[in-house]
Design a protein around this motif. Structure first.
Motif, PDB file in Angstrom:
ATOM      1  N   ASN A  99       0.838  -1.202   0.000  1.00 43.62           N
ATOM      2  CA  ASN A  99       0.000   0.000   0.000  1.00 43.62           C
ATOM      3  C   ASN A  99       0.874   1.255   0.000  1.00 43.62           C
ATOM      4  O   ASN A  99       2.109   1.166   0.067  1.00 43.62           O
ATOM      5  CB  ASN A  99      -0.951   0.003   1.195  1.00 43.62           C
ATOM      6  N   ALA A 100       0.219   2.416  -0.057  1.00 44.52           N
ATOM      7  CA  ALA A 100       0.949   3.690  -0.125  1.00 44.52           C
ATOM      8  C   ALA A 100       1.798   3.914   1.121  1.00 44.52           C
ATOM      9  O   ALA A 100       2.917   4.451   1.036  1.00 44.52           O
ATOM     10  CB  ALA A 100      -0.044   4.843  -0.304  1.00 44.52           C
ATOM     11  N   ASP A 101       1.287   3.506   2.296  1.00 44.47           N
ATOM     12  CA  ASP A 101       2.030   3.710   3.544  1.00 44.47           C
ATOM     13  C   ASP A 101       3.356   2.946   3.533  1.00 44.47           C
ATOM     14  O   ASP A 101       4.379   3.441   4.012  1.00 44.47           O
ATOM     15  CB  ASP A 101       1.203   3.258   4.747  1.00 44.47           C
ATOM     16  N   GLN A 102       3.324   1.713   2.986  1.00 42.31           N
ATOM     17  CA  GLN A 102       4.539   0.897   2.935  1.00 42.31           C
ATOM     18  C   GLN A 102       5.582   1.529   2.020  1.00 42.31           C
ATOM     19  O   GLN A 102       6.772   1.555   2.330  1.00 42.31           O
ATOM     20  CB  GLN A 102       4.182  -0.524   2.444  1.00 42.31           C
ATOM     21  N   GLU A 109     -10.962   6.778   5.902  1.00 48.35           N
ATOM     22  CA  GLU A 109     -10.198   6.846   7.142  1.00 48.35           C
ATOM     23  C   GLU A 109     -10.105   5.471   7.793  1.00 48.35           C
ATOM     24  O   GLU A 109     -11.089   4.738   7.892  1.00 48.35           O
ATOM     25  CB  GLU A 109     -10.891   7.827   8.104  1.00 48.35           C
ATOM     26  N   ALA A 124      -5.972   0.993   4.975  1.00 44.29           N
ATOM     27  CA  ALA A 124      -4.577   1.055   4.513  1.00 44.29           C
ATOM     28  C   ALA A 124      -4.519   1.208   2.995  1.00 44.29           C
ATOM     29  O   ALA A 124      -3.568   1.768   2.463  1.00 44.29           O
ATOM     30  CB  ALA A 124      -3.831  -0.205   4.939  1.00 44.29           C
ATOM     31  N   LYS A 125      -5.544   0.701   2.316  1.00 43.30           N
ATOM     32  CA  LYS A 125      -5.518   0.678   0.852  1.00 43.30           C
ATOM     33  C   LYS A 125      -6.383   1.768   0.214  1.00 43.30           C
ATOM     34  O   LYS A 125      -7.342   2.246   0.814  1.00 43.30           O
ATOM     35  CB  LYS A 125      -5.985  -0.694   0.346  1.00 43.30           C
ATOM     36  N   HIS A 126      -6.015   2.115  -1.024  1.00 45.10           N
ATOM     37  CA  HIS A 126      -6.864   2.942  -1.877  1.00 45.10           C
ATOM     38  C   HIS A 126      -7.848   2.016  -2.609  1.00 45.10           C
ATOM     39  O   HIS A 126      -7.555   0.836  -2.840  1.00 45.10           O
ATOM     40  CB  HIS A 126      -6.020   3.690  -2.907  1.00 45.10           C
ATOM     41  N   ARG A 161      -9.758   6.778  -0.555  1.00 45.67           N
ATOM     42  CA  ARG A 161      -9.170   6.094   0.605  1.00 45.67           C
ATOM     43  C   ARG A 161      -9.884   6.584   1.853  1.00 45.67           C
ATOM     44  O   ARG A 161      -9.785   7.741   2.220  1.00 45.67           O
ATOM     45  CB  ARG A 161      -7.671   6.377   0.705  1.00 45.67           C
ATOM     46  N   GLU A 170       5.856   4.702   1.326  1.00 45.20           N
ATOM     47  CA  GLU A 170       6.363   5.902   2.000  1.00 45.20           C
ATOM     48  C   GLU A 170       7.303   5.547   3.151  1.00 45.20           C
ATOM     49  O   GLU A 170       8.348   6.175   3.339  1.00 45.20           O
ATOM     50  CB  GLU A 170       5.177   6.723   2.527  1.00 45.20           C
ATOM     51  N   LYS A 171       6.943   4.513   3.894  1.00 46.71           N
ATOM     52  CA  LYS A 171       7.747   4.092   5.041  1.00 46.71           C
ATOM     53  C   LYS A 171       9.162   3.675   4.621  1.00 46.71           C
ATOM     54  O   LYS A 171      10.156   4.050   5.254  1.00 46.71           O
ATOM     55  CB  LYS A 171       7.045   2.932   5.758  1.00 46.71           C
ATOM     56  N   TYR A 180       2.039   8.247  -5.428  1.00 47.28           N
ATOM     57  CA  TYR A 180       1.081   7.143  -5.522  1.00 47.28           C
ATOM     58  C   TYR A 180      -0.001   7.465  -6.559  1.00 47.28           C
ATOM     59  O   TYR A 180      -0.393   8.630  -6.737  1.00 47.28           O
ATOM     60  CB  TYR A 180       0.434   6.883  -4.167  1.00 47.28           C
TER      61      TYR A 180
END
Length: 665
Positions: free
Chosen positions: A355-358, A414, A417-419, A412, A360-361, A399
């Motif tokens: 996902n986008a968070d991964q 609230e 984790a996914k779009h 996405r 970015e992390k 992303y």
């Protein structure tokens, strides 16, 4: 000596030589002498067909052609194992099982986790009758003729073991045998096999069993499933299986404590590379069989066993491109397209970025040198970036904002984790994915219809949703690519037969977001029909056991959508089971509604699973551990003393099996 006596004596002698050579690794006769005796037996059997035996040593050479492997339902489900990757995970697991059992005195067995093709062998009256692949755990393919060629598998057993049982294990290809096969292929200018596991698995589905017989396959066994209570522990059961002729690896070890388990794990983490076959971890099991029964199963795994995975193999490669995949629910998954690299015996070209968070992390960018490993030795994943090799012109990853398939703006919500792509009925992968989920084994289980055929039917404009399947006709299907009249007829028959599938599976097949198999069963039991479910308010939904806000809102959203209402009406009109049948409600009541039960011990009139089902069928809830919320403990023979002590301490009422029967009758 009569001819029959001569035949039986030769069979017994050859079986003994097979066992010594393939199981004990201790040849007691030369290959030449063995072949002479086998030819003598073949001649006698050919001259005396009345004495034919499907389990004769002569039948191991193969020769039977199987064009279609029949799908067989497992009598006892083949569960998968929960995985652990650290000693902390194992300690957490031990705490959980100690809480359920009410004792800290637990013995374990440790076995190496073999990397092969899972198999279930069925024996009746001491004779081998069937071999079935794991499949999806509920049903697999009948590969009996091919498995019979594996000489380490006994076909006839001594009478002092068990009568009717199943024994499970892995069909493997030892490393030296795999190397020899590849040397032969290289000499013949043929493409070499990629790895032993896939080669072993592929061997089971070869049509000609004589070709399977030429491959040096082996079978390592690790679990016996039986209703006979002849043995008290898993270790004793397997030791006796070894004596009966099964190949139980000698690496199996009895551990008195979790510290002994850690020692076993540490030893084999380094020594595993000296083994003659591939292994990727250790399986730890509660040794006492009664305690195993007490612990039972989750929806997917036994609570009494866990796999510890060795640290995965790791390589570095270049990230060439990031693309995006659309799932059946509209979930977007970013995918790393990599410079091909060899990893744990396979060529890896792609890895999930989750996902986008991964992204970015880890600060992952196109052009980066990335470290890739196989999560659990199966699915490749990127674990880190080598920043020292990052190109100077590198740009941060932006992303995706639009669906790669239909160009709809992604959303996405609230807490997610996914779009997601919200274009549920106009986005091709979502349309196809929902239908593919609908026909899958755990859902409608439509035979004669696969994922590729669904894609073809959609592209040809014959279906746009799963209700359209029931309007298909043979004449529409025959003109399609790779379709013959027989295939078309089988497909239509499979679709029609799916009308018999029970409501709980139909509900799961509908693909309502967050409604998996277990949730579908709970909703089915509570609401009893699709109409009741779709009319339910948010409050009514969250009052159902284990139904939270997210699931409730998803059902509300599904039920309020006009397109879904029309689909359900069409499925009703063609005769799908959208309510619980009268037959399934015959033994159900609300007599135990609101009551929480713990089942402990061994019973005479019920199996433990039957007893739990009877509780649930009458509105009660089954818990694995005793607490202040427990209303009754149904106690059988050999109830654990620690559970008895805890029940008395909390004042929980203890009832016998007969008292429970009186309660529901």
């Amino acid at each position: 000596m009569t001819v029959q006596e001569k035949i039986n004596a030769l069979r017994e002698e050859l079986n003994s030589h097979n066992y010594n050579y393939y199981v004990l690794d201790n040849a007691t006769i030369s290959d030449f002498e063995f072949d002479i005796k086998l030819k003598e037996l073949e001649k006698l059997e050919k001259e005396n067909p009345d004495f034919f035996d499907a389990n004769s040593p002569t039948q191991r050479v193969g020769g039977i052609i199987t064009k279609n492997f029949e799908t067989v339902t497992h009598k006892n489900r083949m569960y998968s194992l929960d995985n652990s990757y650290s000693k902390e995970d194992l300690l957490d697991w031990e705490k959980r099982i100690q809480k359920v059992l009410g004792t800290s005195e637990i013995e374990y067995t440790c076995e190496l986790k073999y990397d092969g093709a899972s198999i279930n062998l069925v024996y009746e009256k001491g004779k081998f009758v069937k071999a079935v692949t794991r499949g999806d755990g509920f049903q697999g393919d009948d590969v009996t003729n091919n498995v019979k060629t594996i000489r380490s598998i006994p076909l006839n057993l001594p009478s002092d073991f068990l009568n009717d049982f199943e024994i499970r294990g892995e069909i493997i290809l030892p490393l030296d045998g795999f190397q020899k096969m590849n040397e032969e292929r290289a000499a013949n200018d043929e493409e070499e096999y990629r790895n032993p596991r896939n080669t072993a698995s592929g061997s089971l589905k070869l049509q000609d069993s004589s070709e399977v017989a030429k491959r040096p396959l082996d079978c390592l066994l690790y679990q016996v499933v039986t209703s006979e209570r002849k043995f008290e522990t898993h270790f004793d059961l397997l030791e006796n299986a070894r004596k009966a002729g099964f190949k139980i690896p000698k690496t199996m070890q009895l551990c008195k404590s979790i510290d002994d388990v850690f020692d076993f794990v540490n030893d084999w983490d380094s020594e595993r590379h000296e083994l003659p076959y591939e292994t990727d971890g250790v399986v730890i099991k509660v040794n006492n069989l009664q305690q195993q029964e007490e612990l039972g199963y989750t929806a997917k795994s036994p609570r009494w066993a866990i796999a510890y995975k060795f640290k995965a193999a790791q390589v570095s490669t270049i990230l060439n491109e990031i693309t995006y995949q659309v799932g059946r629910t509209g979930a977007i998954t970013p995918v790393a397209n990599l410079e091909p690299v060899q990893l744990a015996g396979t060529t890896v070209k792609r890895a999930s970025l989750h996902n986008a968070d991964q992204i970015e992390k880890l600060d992952i960018r196109v052009g980066d040198t990335v470290f890739v490993e196989k999560g659990g030795e199966i699915i490749p994943k990127i674990i880190a970036v080598d920043f020292s090799k990052r190109p100077q012109n590198s740009m941060p990853t932006v992303y995706a904002t639009h669906c790669p398939e239909c160009n709809t703006v992604l959303i996405r919500t609230e807490g997610d984790a996914k779009h997601y792509c919200p274009n549920e009925y106009g986005c091709a992968p979502q349309i196809t994915g929902r239908i593919q989920h609908f026909i899958s084994r755990k859902a409608m289980n439509i035979e004669g219809l696969g994922a590729e055929t669904v894609e073809l039917l959609r592209k040809e404009g014959l279906i746009e949703n799963y209700a359209d399947l029931y309007d298909l006709r043979v004449g529409q299907i025959i003109p399609l690519e790779r379709m013959a009249e027989k295939s078309a007829q089988n497909m239509i028959q499979g679709i029609q037969k799916s009308k018999e599938i029970p409501f709980e599976k139909v509900l799961f097949a509908l693909g309502i977001r967050f409604v998996g198999e277990t949730v579908a069963k709970k909703l089915t039991k509570h609401f009893k029909s699709i109409d009741n479910l779709m009319r339910a308010s948010f409050e009514e939904l969250i009052n159902v056991d284990e139904i939270g806000d997210r699931i409730a809102q998803s059902i509300i959203d599904f039920s309020n959508d006009l397109g879904n209402i029309q689909l359900i009406n069409r499925l009703k009109s063609v005769g799908l089971q959208l309510e619980i049948s009268e037959k399934s409600q015959e033994n159900q009541s609300n007599k135990l509604e609101g009551k929480v039960f713990v089942v402990s011990g061994v019973f005479n009139q019920f199996s433990r699973d039957e007893l739990k089902k009877a509780i649930e069928d009458n509105g009660g809830k089954v818990s694995s551990s005793i607490s202040k919320k427990t209303d009754f403990i149904v106690a059988g023979d050999n109830m654990g003393p620690s559970k008895l002590e805890k029940a008395q301490e909390l004042g929980v009422e203890i009832i016998s099996e007969q008292q429970f029967i009186d309660l529901i009758s």
